[in-house]
Design a protein around this motif. Structure first.
Motif, PDB file in Angstrom:
ATOM      1  N   LYS A   1      -8.497  -2.294   8.884  1.00 18.52           N
ATOM      2  CA  LYS A   1      -9.144  -3.054   7.787  1.00 18.52           C
ATOM      3  C   LYS A   1      -8.129  -3.959   7.099  1.00 18.52           C
ATOM      4  O   LYS A   1      -8.437  -5.092   6.707  1.00 18.52           O
ATOM      5  CB  LYS A   1      -9.740  -2.096   6.737  1.00 18.52           C
ATOM      6  CG  LYS A   1     -10.776  -1.160   7.269  1.00 18.52           C
ATOM      7  CD  LYS A   1     -12.131  -1.829   7.329  1.00 18.52           C
ATOM      8  CE  LYS A   1     -13.091  -0.880   8.004  1.00 18.52           C
ATOM      9  NZ  LYS A   1     -14.146  -1.460   8.762  1.00 18.52           N
TER      10      LYS A   1
ATOM     11  N   LEU B   1      -8.271   3.888   0.508  1.00 19.63           N
ATOM     12  CA  LEU B   1      -8.200   3.595   1.942  1.00 19.63           C
ATOM     13  C   LEU B   1      -9.047   4.559   2.773  1.00 19.63           C
ATOM     14  O   LEU B   1      -9.210   4.372   3.965  1.00 19.63           O
ATOM     15  CB  LEU B   1      -6.745   3.618   2.423  1.00 19.63           C
ATOM     16  CG  LEU B   1      -5.755   2.704   1.699  1.00 19.63           C
ATOM     17  CD1 LEU B   1      -4.423   2.672   2.424  1.00 19.63           C
ATOM     18  CD2 LEU B   1      -6.282   1.285   1.561  1.00 19.63           C
ATOM     19  N   ASN B   2      -9.581   5.597   2.113  1.00 19.38           N
ATOM     20  CA  ASN B   2     -10.494   6.504   2.815  1.00 19.38           C
ATOM     21  C   ASN B   2     -11.890   5.915   2.951  1.00 19.38           C
ATOM     22  O   ASN B   2     -12.701   6.413   3.716  1.00 19.38           O
ATOM     23  CB  ASN B   2     -10.602   7.829   2.054  1.00 19.38           C
ATOM     24  CG  ASN B   2      -9.512   8.791   2.493  1.00 19.38           C
ATOM     25  OD1 ASN B   2      -9.114   8.774   3.650  1.00 19.38           O
ATOM     26  ND2 ASN B   2      -9.031   9.593   1.564  1.00 19.38           N
TER      27      ASN B   2
ATOM     28  N   THR C   1       0.881  -1.174   0.000  1.00 19.28           N
ATOM     29  CA  THR C   1       0.000   0.000   0.000  1.00 19.28           C
ATOM     30  C   THR C   1       0.916   1.221   0.000  1.00 19.28           C
ATOM     31  O   THR C   1       2.041   1.153   0.486  1.00 19.28           O
ATOM     32  CB  THR C   1      -0.892   0.045   1.262  1.00 19.28           C
ATOM     33  OG1 THR C   1      -0.056   0.346   2.392  1.00 19.28           O
ATOM     34  CG2 THR C   1      -1.626  -1.259   1.495  1.00 19.28           C
TER      35      THR C   1
ATOM     36  N   LEU D   1     -12.531  -0.046   1.915  1.00 18.66           N
ATOM     37  CA  LEU D   1     -11.301   0.116   1.114  1.00 18.66           C
ATOM     38  C   LEU D   1     -11.580   0.149  -0.399  1.00 18.66           C
ATOM     39  O   LEU D   1     -10.662   0.278  -1.207  1.00 18.66           O
ATOM     40  CB  LEU D   1     -10.246  -0.957   1.423  1.00 18.66           C
ATOM     41  CG  LEU D   1      -9.852  -1.159   2.889  1.00 18.66           C
ATOM     42  CD1 LEU D   1      -8.715  -2.168   2.999  1.00 18.66           C
ATOM     43  CD2 LEU D   1      -9.431   0.144   3.563  1.00 18.66           C
TER      44      LEU D   1
ATOM     45  N   ALA E   1      -7.847   2.365   8.294  1.00 24.80           N
ATOM     46  CA  ALA E   1      -7.358   1.606   7.130  1.00 24.80           C
ATOM     47  C   ALA E   1      -6.395   0.507   7.585  1.00 24.80           C
ATOM     48  O   ALA E   1      -6.404  -0.611   7.035  1.00 24.80           O
ATOM     49  CB  ALA E   1      -6.690   2.548   6.138  1.00 24.80           C
TER      50      ALA E   1
ATOM     51  N   GLN F   1      -8.969   7.979   9.799  1.00 25.29           N
ATOM     52  CA  GLN F   1      -9.427   7.094   8.730  1.00 25.29           C
ATOM     53  C   GLN F   1      -8.244   6.392   8.063  1.00 25.29           C
ATOM     54  O   GLN F   1      -8.231   5.174   7.895  1.00 25.29           O
ATOM     55  CB  GLN F   1     -10.240   7.910   7.698  1.00 25.29           C
ATOM     56  CG  GLN F   1     -10.709   7.112   6.479  1.00 25.29           C
ATOM     57  CD  GLN F   1     -11.576   5.909   6.847  1.00 25.29           C
ATOM     58  OE1 GLN F   1     -12.516   6.024   7.640  1.00 25.29           O
ATOM     59  NE2 GLN F   1     -11.250   4.749   6.285  1.00 25.29           N
ATOM     60  N   LEU F   2      -7.232   7.179   7.689  1.00 25.10           N
ATOM     61  CA  LEU F   2      -6.122   6.592   6.932  1.00 25.10           C
ATOM     62  C   LEU F   2      -5.114   5.859   7.808  1.00 25.10           C
ATOM     63  O   LEU F   2      -4.668   4.762   7.472  1.00 25.10           O
ATOM     64  CB  LEU F   2      -5.388   7.704   6.186  1.00 25.10           C
ATOM     65  CG  LEU F   2      -5.747   7.774   4.703  1.00 25.10           C
ATOM     66  CD1 LEU F   2      -5.407   9.115   4.139  1.00 25.10           C
ATOM     67  CD2 LEU F   2      -5.025   6.690   3.935  1.00 25.10           C
TER      68      LEU F   2
END
Ligand code: ST9
Ligand code: NDP
Length: 519
Positions: free
Chosen positions: A134, A86-87, A16, A91, A131, A126-127
């Motif tokens: 996740k 990724l936001n 990533t 995903l 992420a 979030q990131l």
């Protein structure tokens, strides 16, 4: 072939953040040293009007990948771009792609993050946290997964002075923060952000610490490792010295000083400039991937990728080296001659901001207006000062990072791997390599970031000589004007002036008389 390089043959790797600074160098090195690897999946989003394929094409056609294309001509067939964002909470990976990732991936390198210091807490969570959570969940369903390597930062615990290779607890559990982001509105988040981040300087370092905590709590049986690099700079040697392609960290300030915009900086001269070359970080990352997969340590190991403990360079010395490099490698069309003073308190910082930043910007904007052009310098200067205010924290503190795990890993490598991985810049015996590194860094910025032709160096030097003469002329004129005004208004200034004049006259008379006697 080295043991580590051989390990990656026939492996399917998921990266990533492969379009980012670190991710690109990681991908390049993997292809260059292990051309037999099976595939690299990259999670990538369409951006700036470019499709995924166009973005991959752009990376492969960059200077960075020139060597790889010689060694591995079919490299384009081995990169498999996977559309993802990724936001998004899921995903945004399609079912088919997800299936392929779950059944094929052997190693995950998670580099993606928001590295902006001013990111809104919701975006940073979030990131840098959700992420990561996740991806861990995804990784736990990967049937062939051997290792999950998470890139964090050495500054995730920058509220501490001494930082060990352990995970430090956060006052508020990551899960609670994640939950609260779902129902709190932006205004309330803005209000509680300073309380949450506490004595950390920004949301970036705070959310990177939360990300580590998530790894610690939710990695289950996965084979996980965390890498914490300090300030990542241009490459030291690989694939060639001085490669750099973004203005984060020191690069932006090196540009600003080389172009003559940045003239003073609030910094602690004796603080350690913990810069680490990007290729050093990438080599460690690749070695950690191998070690984690093959040796399967019982707990999550954390590796510091820092330079200060082994080969420290102070900000004062780094500043001098950067200025010395500008003598050899000047940037084109500089606004003023490169010169940067380190200030150490609020008063001198404000004073030099007024004298060295705002005043020249206002004068230049006035000149632009007079010549019928749009003023822009003050705006640019204010943006630069805002950027500096965000970076200042890192140039005014020193940290001590332990590197026991990193040292242990290096000792586990074969002699062949040690030769490749133990890059000299972070070894104690190579303190004088900093000058060479900084010169290559400045050269890299000139070539790859500013896209300036090296053939223009003599002209750039000539331009700096002209600026120096203008500077002397301006200072002399300013001195004479101030002095003239002073002696017109003050009897004391007049007396001092006549005293100096009569002293000079006497000195000259004496000098002439003694020369005449000698003849
Ligand atoms: C001789 C002396 C030399 C001494 C050298 C001393 C060097 C000291 C360096 C200290 C660095 C400390 C870094 C610490 C890193 C921590 C490590 C990590 O984990 S974190 C990983 C590392 N993460 C980071 O380093 C992130 C730091 N950066 C940020 O968070 C954001 O860029 C921002 C909030 C500062 C500005 O945001 P915002 O204004 O909304 O928007 P944009 O972003 O779009 O840029 C707008 C304008 O700002 C400009 N510019 C940008 N960056 C720099 C720079 N570094 N510099 C200068 N200028 C910079 C940019 O050119 C642009 O100009 P223009 O085109 O408009 O004319
Ligand atoms: N640079 C440094 O000085 C340091 C970096 N680190 C860490 O290293 C890692 C890499 O940093 P670096 O390469 O410098 O950062 P970059 O900003 O250069 O790269 C960030 C990467 O993350 C990707 N990304 C961001 N948002 C999304 C999203 N919503 N969906 C998919 N991908 C996304 C970006 O993709 P896109 O191109 O689409 O934006 C890009 O590939 C980070 O984890 C950082 O914390 C640690 C210490 C220092």
């Amino acid at each position: 072939m080295s043991m580590v390089a051989a390990f990656y043959s026939n492996k399917s790797i998921l990266i990533t953040g492969a379009t980012g600074f670190l991710g690109k160098v990681l991908m390049e090195k993997l292809f260059r040293t292990s051309p037999q690897l099976k595939v690299i999946y990259i999670l990538i989003r369409p951006k700036a009007g470019q499709t995924l394929q166009e973005r991959v094409f752009q990376i492969l056609n960059s200077k960075l990948f020139e060597k790889v294309k010689e060694i591995c001509p079919n490299v384009h067939e081995k990169i498999r771009p996977i559309s993802a964002d990724l936001n998004q909470s899921d995903l945004a990976i399609s079912k088919e792609d997800m299936q392929e990732l779950l059944s094929g991936t052997n190693i995950v390198f998670h580099c993606a993050a928001t590295v902006r210091f001013d990111a809104h807490l919701r975006e940073a969570v979030q990131l840098n946290v959700i992420a990561t959570q996740k991806l861990l969940l995804m990784a736990s369903q990967m049937s062939k997964l051997e290792a999950f390597i998470h890139i964090s930062t050495a500054f995730s615990n920058c509220n501490l002075k001494r930082i060990d290779e352990v995970i430090y607890p956060c006052p508020v559990e990551p899960r609670k923060i994640i939950d609260s982001m779902e129902w709190l509105d932006d205004a309330i988040i803005d209000e509680i952000t300073p309380k949450l981040i506490g004595d950390r300087p920004n949301t970036y370092t705070y959310t990177k610490a939360l990300g580590e905590m998530v790894i610690h709590q939710e990695s289950g049986n996965l084979n996980v490792a965390i890498i914490r690099p300090s300030i990542v700079g241009a490459s030291w040697q690989e694939p060639f010295p001085g490669w750099i392609d973004n203005i984060n960290g020191p690069s932006g300030l090196i540009i600003a000083s080389g172009k003559g915009f940045l003239r003073s900086l609030r910094a602690t001269p004796m603080a350690i400039a913990d810069v680490i070359p990007v290729d050093t970080v990438v080599n460690l990352t690749i070695a950690v991937g191998w070690y984690t997969a093959v040796h399967r340590p019982k707990s999550t190991l954390i590796y510091h990728s820092t330079s200060g403990n082994l080969n420290p360079c102070l900000w004062h010395d780094m500043g001098l080296k950067v200025l010395a490099a500008f003598e050899k490698i000047p940037f084109e069309r500089a606004f003023r001659r490169p010169y940067v003073d380190f200030t150490t308190n609020n008063f001198t910082t404000q004073y030099w901001n007024a004298v060295s930043h705002w005043a020249p910007a206002i004068i230049y904007d006035f000149y632009l207006r007079l010549t019928g052009r749009k003023p822009r310098m003050l705006k640019l200067m204010n943006r630069l000062l805002r950027t500096i205010s965000m970076l200042e924290y890192f140039i005014n503190h020193s940290w001590e990072w332990s590197t026991n795990n990193t040292e242990m890993l290096l000792s586990e490598l074969s002699p062949e791997d040690q030769r490749v991985i133990l890059l000299p810049l972070c070894r104690p015996s190579h303190a004088n390599h900093w000058l060479e590194y900084i010169e290559n860094y400045v050269l890299g910025i000139k070539k790859y970031l500013l896209k300036e032709d090296l053939a223009g160096i003599p002209k750039a030097k000539e331009h700096l000589r002209r600026l120096r003469n203008i500077h002397y002329l301006f200072n002399t004129a300013l001195f004479l004007i101030v002095w003239r005004l002073l002696i017109a208004r003050s009897q004391t200034a007049r007396n001092v002036w006549f005293l100096i004049m009569s002293f000079c006259y006497k000195f000259l008379s004496y000098f002439r008389a003694s020369s005449a006697l000698k003849v």
